[in-house]
Motif scaffolding. Structure first.
Motif, PDB file in Angstrom:
ATOM      1  N   THR A  16       0.859  -1.181   0.000  1.00  0.00           N
ATOM      2  CA  THR A  16       0.000   0.000   0.000  1.00  0.00           C
ATOM      3  C   THR A  16       0.893   1.228   0.000  1.00  0.00           C
ATOM      4  N   GLY A  69       0.043  -4.861  -8.814  1.00  0.00           N
ATOM      5  CA  GLY A  69      -0.803  -5.172  -7.669  1.00  0.00           C
ATOM      6  C   GLY A  69      -0.744  -4.162  -6.557  1.00  0.00           C
ATOM      7  N   ARG A  72      -1.382  -1.072  -4.284  1.00  0.00           N
ATOM      8  CA  ARG A  72      -2.543  -0.216  -4.003  1.00  0.00           C
ATOM      9  C   ARG A  72      -2.047   1.211  -3.799  1.00  0.00           C
ATOM     10  N   ASP A 110      -2.774   0.046 -15.697  1.00  0.00           N
ATOM     11  CA  ASP A 110      -3.799  -0.785 -15.054  1.00  0.00           C
ATOM     12  C   ASP A 110      -3.204  -1.958 -14.284  1.00  0.00           C
ATOM     13  N   THR A 139      -3.732  -0.830  -8.477  1.00  0.00           N
ATOM     14  CA  THR A 139      -5.077  -0.631  -7.946  1.00  0.00           C
ATOM     15  C   THR A 139      -5.121   0.755  -7.322  1.00  0.00           C
ATOM     16  N   TYR A 140      -6.038   1.588  -7.791  1.00  0.00           N
ATOM     17  CA  TYR A 140      -6.108   2.959  -7.308  1.00  0.00           C
ATOM     18  C   TYR A 140      -7.187   3.077  -6.237  1.00  0.00           C
ATOM     19  N   ASP A 141      -6.770   3.530  -5.072  1.00  0.00           N
ATOM     20  CA  ASP A 141      -7.670   3.628  -3.928  1.00  0.00           C
ATOM     21  C   ASP A 141      -8.497   4.911  -3.986  1.00  0.00           C
TER      22      ASP A 141
END
Length: 242
Positions: free
Chosen positions: A72, A90, A92, A114, A117-119
């Motif tokens: 993250t 992968g 975030r 892509d 993962t965009y929070d």
């Protein structure tokens, strides 16, 4: 040389009086709408010249993810998202920037990357990211941002607040040149106009001193000469562990 610098900096400030007045009456805010387009175009060229440095810098990102989990990452001053291509698959990503007009260009970059993962995108300054929870990220990234925040030490305190224990703060910043050099002289003399055209950028900051004083448990920092005009050749890069 200090008196010499002070004199010519004063001259530059006098020449910048119209710009000072524009900022005082609020007209400079118009540039905030234009700057994202300028930064988007400049960042493409920056990445071309600094590609190897960025690959080297971000190679260690995955080392800071929790065992069995995914990384993250929060980026301070994400701008148009020019670092996204260097983040591991992968990952975030939480994006923050004080300028909401970057969101259009940020979305374009998200679509091109892509593998991530965009929070969320939070409109927030580096000094105050209160909407992000304490110790909630593994990594904080900050590139070409500490030159323009109002308070470097407060920004570093915020980064430490957001990082979990053992997390890391990654940085790549242009900095002040050696005081004995002519580059140092021109950085100070040209700082007044540079501030306006660089959206608050300060080319005279000795940012490595802020990092050394921030209280991280360990700091890996090195000075490099970037392939740009003299004013922004001196750079630092590395990471600090909470």
């Amino acid at each position: 040389m200090s008196v010499f610098i002070q004199f010519w900096t004063l001259v530059a400030n006098i020449l910048c009086i119209p710009l000072h007045l524009m900022e005082a009456v609020g007209l400079y805010g118009i540039y905030k709408r234009i700057f994202p387009l300028c930064q988007y175009r400049i960042s493409i060229k920056y990445n071309e010249k600094m590609h190897d440095n960025k690959k080297e810098l971000f190679r260690s990102l995955s080392e800071f993810k929790k065992p069995g989990g995914r990384l993250t990452l929060l980026e301070i001053g994400c701008g148009s998202g020019t670092n996204f291509q260097y983040y591991p698959a992968g990952c975030r990503v939480i994006c923050t920037d004080p300028n909401p007009h970057f969101e259009k260009y940020l979305k374009k970059c998200m679509d091109q990357n892509d593998h991530l993962t965009y929070d969320r995108f939070a409109v927030a300054s580096g000094e105050d990211m209160g909407s992000i929870e304490d110790e909630s990220v593994d990594v904080v990234v900050c590139t070409l941002v500490l030159c323009s925040v109002n308070d470097v030490q407060q920004t570093l305190r915020e980064a430490q607040r957001l990082l979990r224990p053992g997390g890391a703060f990654f940085f790549l910043e242009h900095v002040a040149a050696d005081p004995s050099s002519w580059v140092h002289f021109f950085q100070h003399v040209l700082q007044p106009p540079w501030y306006y055209f660089g959206d608050g950028c300060k080319i005279t900051r000795e940012t490595w001193k802020n990092l050394e004083a921030a209280g991280f448990s360990s700091l890996k920092l090195r000075h490099i000469e970037a392939p740009f005009i003299l004013l922004i050749k001196p750079h630092i890069m590395g990471y600090a562990v909470k």
